[in-house]
Design a protein around this motif. Sequence first.
Motif, PDB file in Angstrom:
ATOM      1  N   ILE A 133      -9.464   0.339  -0.228  1.00  0.00           N
ATOM      2  CA  ILE A 133      -9.146   0.346  -1.659  1.00  0.00           C
ATOM      3  C   ILE A 133      -8.973  -1.079  -2.156  1.00  0.00           C
ATOM      4  O   ILE A 133      -8.376  -1.913  -1.482  1.00  0.00           O
ATOM      5  CB  ILE A 133      -7.830   1.104  -1.926  1.00  0.00           C
TER       6      ILE A 133
ATOM      7  N   PHE B  10       2.023   2.956  -3.206  1.00  0.00           N
ATOM      8  CA  PHE B  10       1.010   3.752  -3.918  1.00  0.00           C
ATOM      9  C   PHE B  10       0.853   5.121  -3.291  1.00  0.00           C
ATOM     10  O   PHE B  10       0.657   6.109  -3.987  1.00  0.00           O
ATOM     11  CB  PHE B  10      -0.321   3.009  -3.956  1.00  0.00           C
TER      12      PHE B  10
ATOM     13  N   LEU C 115      -2.017  -0.574 -13.485  1.00  0.00           N
ATOM     14  CA  LEU C 115      -3.198  -0.697 -12.630  1.00  0.00           C
ATOM     15  C   LEU C 115      -4.376  -1.019 -13.523  1.00  0.00           C
ATOM     16  O   LEU C 115      -4.790  -0.218 -14.354  1.00  0.00           O
ATOM     17  CB  LEU C 115      -3.477   0.635 -11.921  1.00  0.00           C
TER      18      LEU C 115
ATOM     19  N   TYR D 240       0.822  -1.203   0.000  1.00  0.00           N
ATOM     20  CA  TYR D 240       0.000   0.000   0.000  1.00  0.00           C
ATOM     21  C   TYR D 240       0.860   1.260   0.000  1.00  0.00           C
ATOM     22  O   TYR D 240       0.529   2.245  -0.642  1.00  0.00           O
ATOM     23  CB  TYR D 240      -0.896  -0.043   1.229  1.00  0.00           C
TER      24      TYR D 240
ATOM     25  N   ILE E 289      -3.531  -5.417 -10.161  1.00  0.00           N
ATOM     26  CA  ILE E 289      -2.281  -4.892 -10.707  1.00  0.00           C
ATOM     27  C   ILE E 289      -1.566  -5.938 -11.549  1.00  0.00           C
ATOM     28  O   ILE E 289      -1.528  -7.106 -11.198  1.00  0.00           O
ATOM     29  CB  ILE E 289      -1.340  -4.498  -9.566  1.00  0.00           C
TER      30      ILE E 289
ATOM     31  N   MET F 162      -7.408  -3.040  -5.596  1.00  0.00           N
ATOM     32  CA  MET F 162      -6.703  -2.815  -6.864  1.00  0.00           C
ATOM     33  C   MET F 162      -6.356  -4.128  -7.504  1.00  0.00           C
ATOM     34  O   MET F 162      -6.030  -5.090  -6.824  1.00  0.00           O
ATOM     35  CB  MET F 162      -5.381  -2.098  -6.602  1.00  0.00           C
TER      36      MET F 162
ATOM     37  N   THR G  42      -1.973   5.030 -14.813  1.00  0.00           N
ATOM     38  CA  THR G  42      -2.184   3.586 -14.662  1.00  0.00           C
ATOM     39  C   THR G  42      -1.042   2.776 -15.228  1.00  0.00           C
ATOM     40  O   THR G  42      -1.059   1.558 -15.208  1.00  0.00           O
ATOM     41  CB  THR G  42      -3.501   3.150 -15.354  1.00  0.00           C
TER      42      THR G  42
ATOM     43  N   ASP H 161      -7.416  -2.166 -12.412  1.00  0.00           N
ATOM     44  CA  ASP H 161      -8.724  -1.894 -11.827  1.00  0.00           C
ATOM     45  C   ASP H 161      -8.509  -1.235 -10.485  1.00  0.00           C
ATOM     46  O   ASP H 161      -7.731  -1.732  -9.671  1.00  0.00           O
ATOM     47  CB  ASP H 161      -9.461  -3.230 -11.671  1.00  0.00           C
ATOM     48  N   VAL H 162      -9.148  -0.128 -10.236  1.00  0.00           N
ATOM     49  CA  VAL H 162      -9.017   0.532  -8.932  1.00  0.00           C
ATOM     50  C   VAL H 162     -10.402   0.870  -8.427  1.00  0.00           C
ATOM     51  O   VAL H 162     -11.179   1.513  -9.122  1.00  0.00           O
ATOM     52  CB  VAL H 162      -8.184   1.831  -9.051  1.00  0.00           C
ATOM     53  N   LYS H 163     -10.717   0.432  -7.218  1.00  0.00           N
ATOM     54  CA  LYS H 163     -12.031   0.773  -6.649  1.00  0.00           C
ATOM     55  C   LYS H 163     -11.831   1.385  -5.266  1.00  0.00           C
ATOM     56  O   LYS H 163     -11.152   0.807  -4.401  1.00  0.00           O
ATOM     57  CB  LYS H 163     -12.884  -0.488  -6.508  1.00  0.00           C
ATOM     58  N   TYR H 164     -12.440   2.571  -5.058  1.00  0.00           N
ATOM     59  CA  TYR H 164     -12.364   3.210  -3.747  1.00  0.00           C
ATOM     60  C   TYR H 164     -13.606   2.941  -2.945  1.00  0.00           C
ATOM     61  O   TYR H 164     -14.688   2.755  -3.480  1.00  0.00           O
ATOM     62  CB  TYR H 164     -12.277   4.729  -3.919  1.00  0.00           C
TER      63      TYR H 164
END
Lengths: 406, 242, 403
Positions: B36, B5, B218, B2, B40, B38, B200, B220-223
């Motif tokens: 989060i 990032f 990256l 983490y 990767i 992700m 990305t 896929d990134v979801k917050y």
Amino acid sequence: MFRFALKNILFYRGRSITTFALTFISTILFIVYVSMMDGSHKSMLENALKVYTGAIEIYHKDYRDIGGNEYLIEDVKAITNKLSTIKGIQAYTTRYETYGLLSSKEHSAASMLAGIEPEKEKDLSSIARALREGEFLDEDSGNCLYMGKGLVEKLKLKLGAEVSFIGSASDDSFAAEIFKLCGVFKTGSSEFDSSVSFVNRTYFDKVMYTDNKASYINIKLDDLDNVDQVNEKIINILNDESLESLTWKTLMKTMVEAMEVDSIFGYISLALFLVVIFFVIMIYGFINVSSRIKEFGVLRCIGLCRADVFSLLFYEIVILSSLAVALATPIAAYICYYYSINPIVIEGMSEMYKDYGIVSDEIPFDFNLLTISWNLGVIYLLNILSVIYPYFYINSFRPIEATRHV
Amino acid sequence: MYRIFILILTLTTVLTADEARLIIQKVDNNIRGKNIYMKISMKIVSLRHTRSMQMENWSQGSKKSFVKIVYPPKDRGITFLSLDNQMWQYVPKIERTIKIPPSMMLQNWMGSNITNDDMVKQSSIVEDYTPRIVKREGKLVTMELIPKEEAAVVWAKVVSLIDISTYTSQKDIFYDEEGEAVRVFLYDKVKKFGEYYLPTYWRVEPMDKDNSFTEIILEDVKYDISISDQYFRKSALKRFSR
Amino acid sequence: MFKLIVKMAWKNSFLRLSRTLLVIIMIAVSMSMMLGIQGLYDGMADTMIDKNRRSGSGDVSIFAKGYRVNKDLQYRIKNADELSAEIKKIEGVKELVLRVKAEGLLSTARKSSFASMQGIDLRAEESFGDFSEFLKEGEINLEGQGALIGLELAKRLKVTIGSKLVFSTQDSSGEINSIALRIRAIMQTTNIVLDTNAIFIDAKKMHRFLGTDSSEATQIAIMTADKKTNDLLKANFSDLDVKSFLQLQPMMKQMQDVMIIFNSITFFIVMTVVFIGILGVMYVSVLDRIREFGIAMGIGMQYRYIRIQICLEALFVGFIGYLGGALLGALFLLYLRDYGLDLSAFSDALEMWGYASTIKGTIKISYFTTTFAAIISASLFSVFIPLRKIKRLNPIEVIKAEK
């Protein structure tokens, strides 16, 4: 002149015997001491080499500086085939070394894991002989691990226990394996024993994808003295810019320097002995000459020239030293030879000095004709120098004065 | 995991001193304490071989992180759990959970070009560096970042090329004390996630090794999704390995 | 009578000037060389032992039980300051110093290495072991980010004065913490462990970094006056790990022993040869004057006066030789003590083994006293055989005899 010198020697027995005895003793002392020094250095070196380093090692360039999987030797078989054609190489073996994490049930420790060829290692290094518990590896050892005592204690393992290994394979991918502790070794070097483990290459190569690859090739020679010539041959036969073949002189540079320092101190002490002996020989020569002043005076009067006087003195000392040396050398040489084959053993010495890399209780002597020759040369030189002052002393007298001398 | 990032995110948003600090603090505050997810892809290229990996990462705040390798098949199922300051790894091939000692955590991560320095750093870039604008060319701003005396960073200087239309960095160069470049971070393919822009595509290149680099994509990134607490327990290592 | 004999002995000693001078020179040169070598070897051993004590464990060191095996911060002495106060009250305790050590990773932009960071109190270390003497390069200053690094460690990381380093380790709460350091000085303690692994910072800074209290320590090092005090300490603090210098470094004692043996053998061989030299000269000088002695005894001179005279002759020569040797030797030793033997060509090897590249010698009174005793004995023994010859003389025969 020669016969005259001979007669004088026999007549002046006191001086002759003392000079003879002194030269005799100093020759033996010199030869034996140097031989012991050289021998102990050589043995220190061999012992250090036997533990793990080879007399010659072949690496890919940059492996030693940077390391890692980028600089492994590829196609090891091609190289080892070439090596078997070189005379002077007694044995060779390939090793793959990697660093990883070894874990027992409760503890983990970083360790160097080396894939070795067990049968060849037995001839080459002393790790097999360092066995303390369990067994050394062999061709069928499979996932057996041969671990240093310090590491075994850190991980709190018992023989037969399972040890897991995680690290990176030769292509940098994840590598993981379960090993079994089959043997424990103790070399005496506590750093080595607490950070190194060995495994059979055949098995390890499958886990690490290192078939026909190696971190380096370790070579043992028939005779350590030929190391430079054999290395030349290796470099020529390999004919590959990306590889380097290094002798122990480069691999163990600091040990070489340490031995040189030790030699310097040894020679300083020897110099002291020789200086003292030189003085005493000179004194005896001087006394002898000064008691013959009348004699020399007469000789000069009847026509002997200065050069002849010098030759007389010269012959006297040469005969005496030659006799002494002729007698002393075989004795000293025999002592060196005997102790080079049957070294002196000091019990417990290796325990005391193990932190300095001394792993054996033996002090072998070095039997080397070249060394003995130059030792003799020095003795002769000193003896000849010892008559210079007496000669000048004699010449300071005018012949007539001399005949009147009391 | 983490923390890399965080570092890269904050690096991308440095501008002028005050502006930069405000924004970074906002980003910092927003990311911290959030969940989060992700996905990767990582490609590690060296002289001899190329290695590709894909992994999924779930993080909660800055102290909890769970990573699962999904590609290559050989390594599929290897999981890492980072909880407070301890790290564990599960390897399905040998069916063992292993605790990684702190000393190992300080070494090069998985053979990539990302170092211990990145993993271990706790303070953010705003606290450790003093930024200065060197050049402005249209929307590209060159910034020089000098570490503060007490900052526990090994770099003597970092030079960043920032695109102020998206507040992302295109290039970061790290220098040693002799003024020589040691490594370069390149960024590309900026996308918008929620309120923020994020490159990305990342590439890390060491300056002393030729043809060697690490690429991170990256996918896929979801917050702010809800992540079950189950992920941050030791039992997660084996359970979510499948 | 006695005065006469003394005068005769003196004059006779110098009868043959060259001969006597040669002997004197021989004694002087041999003795001075031997003294020089002894001083050098002893200096080497003593320096190493002394520096080890001063930079490392002192005469006695106290650790928490389990620390030496595990080297983990959790094995620390929690009430070290109380203990120190107690210890200082014990008679025989001269100096005391607290140290806090942590193992971790030391990094530059290009390289990392495992290292040991020690928090020290500069003033205490100075009075404990003259810490500033270990300075090799730079200036001892622990203010701000200042740190002092061991010589071999600096070489390995390729750093120099002014370089920046980051040290990372687990602090007392288990968190991984990092600290920035600037090298202000390079130290050479010749204690191999320290030179290859250690970096020093201020103790207060160390405590703050590790989250430990300033009353805690990983090691208490003590300088004591004698062995009794060591035993007292062991008895009083049996719940802690109390070890003496020799227990922690048995190698040192062995090194000392080896040096003693070596020096004794050298001494013996040299003195024997010197003895042979004096013997030859005395023998010949007596033989030369055998007629004189015969006549003297013939006219009534008592043997014992002759014996005294000849002994005195030998003693004069020996003594003057000794003075020459002592003077030259003292010069040698002073030079070696102040300037030392420069072996910097071999500095890599020497430093690896814990020696400085310039070897300094020591001066001990025993060098001079034992040599004095040896030379005097050699002189006296050397006249034994000539004296026997005189004793057996038949005066009449002697007068008649030709040389």
